[in-house]
Design a protein around this motif. Structure first.
Motif, PDB file in Angstrom:
ATOM      1  N   THR A  21      43.225 -65.749 -18.143  1.00 10.81           N
ATOM      2  CA  THR A  21      41.869 -65.201 -18.326  1.00 10.81           C
ATOM      3  C   THR A  21      41.917 -63.881 -19.108  1.00 10.81           C
ATOM      4  N   SER A  22      43.109 -63.364 -19.354  1.00  9.10           N
ATOM      5  CA  SER A  22      43.223 -62.092 -20.075  1.00  9.10           C
ATOM      6  C   SER A  22      43.047 -62.312 -21.575  1.00  9.10           C
ATOM      7  N   PRO A  23      42.369 -61.396 -22.263  1.00 10.46           N
ATOM      8  CA  PRO A  23      42.220 -61.535 -23.714  1.00 10.46           C
ATOM      9  C   PRO A  23      43.551 -61.422 -24.469  1.00 10.46           C
ATOM     10  N   HIS A  24      44.574 -60.876 -23.804  1.00  9.03           N
ATOM     11  CA  HIS A  24      45.848 -60.678 -24.521  1.00  9.03           C
ATOM     12  C   HIS A  24      46.796 -61.862 -24.409  1.00  9.03           C
ATOM     13  N   ILE A  25      46.496 -62.798 -23.516  1.00 11.29           N
ATOM     14  CA  ILE A  25      47.477 -63.852 -23.237  1.00 11.29           C
ATOM     15  C   ILE A  25      47.088 -65.137 -23.951  1.00 11.29           C
ATOM     16  N   GLU A  26      47.979 -65.598 -24.837  1.00 14.89           N
ATOM     17  CA  GLU A  26      47.659 -66.848 -25.545  1.00 14.89           C
ATOM     18  C   GLU A  26      48.302 -68.062 -24.881  1.00 14.89           C
ATOM     19  N   GLU A  27      49.427 -67.853 -24.221  1.00 15.67           N
ATOM     20  CA  GLU A  27      50.083 -69.002 -23.595  1.00 15.67           C
ATOM     21  C   GLU A  27      50.897 -68.565 -22.385  1.00 15.67           C
ATOM     22  N   VAL A  28      50.916 -69.429 -21.379  1.00 16.28           N
ATOM     23  CA  VAL A  28      51.771 -69.204 -20.209  1.00 16.28           C
ATOM     24  C   VAL A  28      52.670 -70.424 -20.053  1.00 16.28           C
ATOM     25  N   THR A 204      54.465 -44.736  -8.402  1.00 13.57           N
ATOM     26  CA  THR A 204      53.056 -44.931  -8.076  1.00 13.57           C
ATOM     27  C   THR A 204      52.918 -46.196  -7.221  1.00 13.57           C
ATOM     28  N   ILE A 205      52.032 -46.143  -6.241  1.00 13.66           N
ATOM     29  CA  ILE A 205      51.835 -47.296  -5.347  1.00 13.66           C
ATOM     30  C   ILE A 205      50.342 -47.601  -5.303  1.00 13.66           C
ATOM     31  N   ILE A 206      49.963 -48.804  -5.744  1.00 16.62           N
ATOM     32  CA  ILE A 206      48.544 -49.162  -5.773  1.00 16.62           C
ATOM     33  C   ILE A 206      48.314 -50.354  -4.853  1.00 16.62           C
ATOM     34  N   PRO A 207      47.666 -50.145  -3.700  1.00 14.55           N
ATOM     35  CA  PRO A 207      47.401 -51.289  -2.830  1.00 14.55           C
ATOM     36  C   PRO A 207      46.344 -52.207  -3.446  1.00 14.55           C
ATOM     37  N   LEU A 208      46.541 -53.499  -3.291  1.00 15.63           N
ATOM     38  CA  LEU A 208      45.541 -54.479  -3.728  1.00 15.63           C
ATOM     39  C   LEU A 208      44.570 -54.698  -2.567  1.00 15.63           C
ATOM     40  N   MET A 209      43.566 -55.561  -2.778  1.00 16.26           N
ATOM     41  CA  MET A 209      42.597 -55.860  -1.717  1.00 16.26           C
ATOM     42  C   MET A 209      43.316 -56.366  -0.472  1.00 16.26           C
ATOM     43  N   PRO A 210      43.094 -55.774   0.684  1.00 16.48           N
ATOM     44  CA  PRO A 210      43.739 -56.285   1.901  1.00 16.48           C
ATOM     45  C   PRO A 210      43.264 -57.700   2.232  1.00 16.48           C
ATOM     46  N   VAL A 298      43.292 -62.870  -3.662  1.00 15.72           N
ATOM     47  CA  VAL A 298      43.279 -61.501  -4.199  1.00 15.72           C
ATOM     48  C   VAL A 298      43.073 -61.526  -5.718  1.00 15.72           C
ATOM     49  N   LEU A 299      43.808 -62.389  -6.423  1.00 16.19           N
ATOM     50  CA  LEU A 299      43.712 -62.361  -7.895  1.00 16.19           C
ATOM     51  C   LEU A 299      42.334 -62.751  -8.424  1.00 16.19           C
ATOM     52  N   PRO A 300      41.636 -63.736  -7.833  1.00 12.98           N
ATOM     53  CA  PRO A 300      40.305 -64.044  -8.376  1.00 12.98           C
ATOM     54  C   PRO A 300      39.319 -62.879  -8.264  1.00 12.98           C
ATOM     55  N   LEU A 301      39.605 -61.902  -7.398  1.00 10.80           N
ATOM     56  CA  LEU A 301      38.707 -60.752  -7.255  1.00 10.80           C
ATOM     57  C   LEU A 301      39.017 -59.641  -8.253  1.00 10.80           C
ATOM     58  N   LEU A 302      40.188 -59.721  -8.871  1.00 10.62           N
ATOM     59  CA  LEU A 302      40.622 -58.652  -9.777  1.00 10.62           C
ATOM     60  C   LEU A 302      39.935 -58.782 -11.135  1.00 10.62           C
ATOM     61  N   GLU A 303      39.332 -57.696 -11.582  1.00  9.28           N
ATOM     62  CA  GLU A 303      38.682 -57.694 -12.909  1.00  9.28           C
ATOM     63  C   GLU A 303      39.655 -57.241 -13.993  1.00  9.28           C
ATOM     64  N   THR A 304      40.491 -56.275 -13.671  1.00 14.30           N
ATOM     65  CA  THR A 304      41.433 -55.745 -14.663  1.00 14.30           C
ATOM     66  C   THR A 304      42.356 -56.876 -15.126  1.00 14.30           C
ATOM     67  N   PRO A 305      42.590 -57.009 -16.427  1.00  8.26           N
ATOM     68  CA  PRO A 305      43.509 -58.070 -16.873  1.00  8.26           C
ATOM     69  C   PRO A 305      44.881 -57.935 -16.196  1.00  8.26           C
ATOM     70  N   LEU A 306      45.339 -59.042 -15.614  1.00 10.56           N
ATOM     71  CA  LEU A 306      46.557 -59.000 -14.803  1.00 10.56           C
ATOM     72  C   LEU A 306      47.782 -58.579 -15.615  1.00 10.56           C
ATOM     73  N   ALA A 319      51.311 -44.915 -13.327  1.00  5.83           N
ATOM     74  CA  ALA A 319      50.557 -43.651 -13.184  1.00  5.83           C
ATOM     75  C   ALA A 319      49.493 -43.527 -14.272  1.00  5.83           C
ATOM     76  N   ASP A 320      49.717 -44.158 -15.426  1.00  7.15           N
ATOM     77  CA  ASP A 320      48.762 -44.051 -16.541  1.00  7.15           C
ATOM     78  C   ASP A 320      47.718 -45.166 -16.536  1.00  7.15           C
ATOM     79  N   LEU A 321      47.845 -46.107 -15.605  1.00  5.26           N
ATOM     80  CA  LEU A 321      46.908 -47.243 -15.587  1.00  5.26           C
ATOM     81  C   LEU A 321      45.574 -46.777 -14.996  1.00  5.26           C
ATOM     82  N   PRO A 322      44.440 -47.079 -15.660  1.00  2.00           N
ATOM     83  CA  PRO A 322      43.153 -46.724 -15.050  1.00  2.00           C
ATOM     84  C   PRO A 322      43.018 -47.437 -13.690  1.00  2.00           C
ATOM     85  N   PRO A 323      42.180 -46.907 -12.783  1.00  2.00           N
ATOM     86  CA  PRO A 323      42.032 -47.552 -11.473  1.00  2.00           C
ATOM     87  C   PRO A 323      41.702 -49.038 -11.623  1.00  2.00           C
TER      88      PRO A 323
END
Ligand code: AMP
Ligand code: GLY
Length: 423
Positions: A21-28, A204-210, A298-306, A319-323
């Motif tokens: 679903t990311s605009p940067h990914i052409e193939e997996v 840096t430690i970023i918790p995902l949706m519990p 958890v992933l279907p709720l994430l808006e930021t491109p994975l 540390a440089d990643l926007p929230p």
């Protein structure tokens, strides 16, 4: 950009789906993938085995893949990240040293004690007679854990001394192979279980949706443990206050102590928690990877491109990643299993109704399926995980159940009570 996802369960289908679903990914590409990744537009399965590190490295280099995402714990514990990094690849998932946090419960316990992380009191044993002598001094119920990886089957919650002794004897008689050469015996914790998956680059430690999952096969959380029969996120059990406590008392000390041990931990640190009746979190176990089926909610709720998140982690730039941006919604997932799972079950059953389920607005993540002559067939214990989003938790659950009702295969079984703890 092209990415490679290693693994073949519902978690890996969700990872591939989200990456695409990311605009940067052409193939997996997936190794080995499943029937879901085989039919996902933009995705293809490669005929390689998960333990063929050399083959995986070759394919990733030849295809100029920008990111390798490791799903399951076994290749991480076997050092796939270290190997692929040595070949110049960018890998999401901790090193072999970091993966010990899941691969050895004794190692993880020692780390927790050193870090002052709240967890059940425990002791480690390398022979049956001293373990049994210890058991005779303990109160019941008590928990017996094979030290190593045992595909979720190495833990016994023993209500009686007899079951506890039998679990110890099983382990030392080789029921779990080398994973049972050491046994951890720990005090029984009460409360509700929850999963907090955090993404970390070792700083840096970023918790995902519990999230919460239902581990047991039977309704009302009864019967033997499975890989997970359903999940939902966010769970109201982990309040913002509890999540802060998890960050300060569990995740930060764990990462700091890993660093002191010279381990640059990059990937998911998954804290399997018990939240006590008074709201105090303690650690049941750490995992070194995404949860299954937690990932499917958890992933279907994430808006930021994975890919942005995983690459920032792999390259130590979190540390440089926007929230992280999240959809203001709830997600629920119901797992369809083959009858008999987690014991003996059949394979090869043809699955129908997948398109109708998708028309209900759900995403059907395949777990144990394969594509055979154009037909999707069951090929594992957990066959599908049907995920739906809703404005409310109730709506998400209703949609997931409406969708799974469209699906059929011989001996199909699913729990009708996913989410009962928070309804
Ligand atoms: P683990 O593989 O360590 O996550 O354990 C599997 C399951 O066993 C957990 O999800 C819990 O349901 C249960 N369990 C493990 N340790 C404990 C404990 N100390 N107290 C109560 N239940 C536990
Ligand atoms: N759902 C539990 C696990 O992934 O370990």
């Amino acid at each position: 950009m092209k990415a490679l996802v290693l693994g073949g369960g519902g978690r890996e289908h969700a990872l591939a789906w989200k990456l695409l679903t990311s605009p940067h990914i052409e193939e997996v590409m997936c190794v080995p993938g499943n029937g879901g990744t085989a039919t996902l537009p933009g995705c293809r399965n490669l005929g390689l085995a998960l333990d063929d590190f050399e083959g995986i490295a070759r394919v990733a280099l030849v295809n100029n893949l920008s990111l390798v995402v490791v799903g399951p714990e076994q290749p991480l514990a076997d050092g796939i990240t270290d190997y692929l990094q040595q070949q110049g690849l960018t890998v999401f998932g901790p090193s072999k040293a970091g993966a010990q946090i899941e691969a050895s419960k004794a190692w993880a316990k020692a780390l927790m004690v050193e870090a002052g992380i709240p967890t059940a009191a425990s002791d480690v044993f390398t022979d049956a007679s001293s373990a049994i002598a210890y058991l005779q001094q303990q109160s019941l119920p008590i928990v017996i854990k094979a030290d190593g990886l045992a595909a979720g089957k190495g833990v016994t919650v023993a209500p009686t001394l007899e079951t506890a002794i039998a679990a110890v004897q099983d382990a030392f008689q080789g029921k779990f192979g080398a994973a049972g050469n050491q046994v951890v015996i720990e005090a029984f914790l009460t409360g509700q279980e929850a999963s907090v998956l955090a993404i970390t680059d070792g700083e840096t430690i970023i918790p995902l949706m519990p999230a919460q999952d239902h581990k047991q096969i039977g309704e009302g959380d009864t019967g033997p443990n499975t890989g997970g029969m359903g999940a939902y996120a966010p769970t109201p059990i982990v309040t913002p206050e509890i999540l802060d406590q998890v960050q300060e008392q569990i995740l930060e000390p764990a990462i700091a102590t890993l660093r002191q041990r010279g381990i640059d931990y990059r990937g998911i640190l998954y804290a399997g928690l018990m939240i006590s009746p008074t709201g105090e979190p303690s650690v049941i176990e750490f995992n070194c990877r995404f949860g299954d089926p937690e990932t499917q909610v958890v992933l279907p709720l994430l808006e930021t491109p994975l890919d942005e998140v995983l690459l920032a982690c792999a390259e130590s730039r979190l540390a440089d990643l926007p929230p992280l941006q999240w959809k203001p919604a709830s997600a629920a997932c119901v797992v369809a299993a083959a009858g008999g799972y987690p014991e003996q079950y059949a394979k090869g059953m043809t699955i129908s109704g997948l398109a109708a389920a998708a028309e209900q607005g759900a995403v059907v993540f395949h777990a144990g399926t394969q594509l055979s002559q154009g037909q999707v067939q069951a090929n594992g214990g957990r066959v599908l995980s049907v995920t739906a989003l809703g404005e409310t938790f109730e709506q998400a659950l209703e949609q997931a159940y409406a969708a799974i009702a469209e699906i059929q295969f011989d001996s199909m079984y699913y729990r009708r009570d996913i989410g009962f703890r928070v309804r």
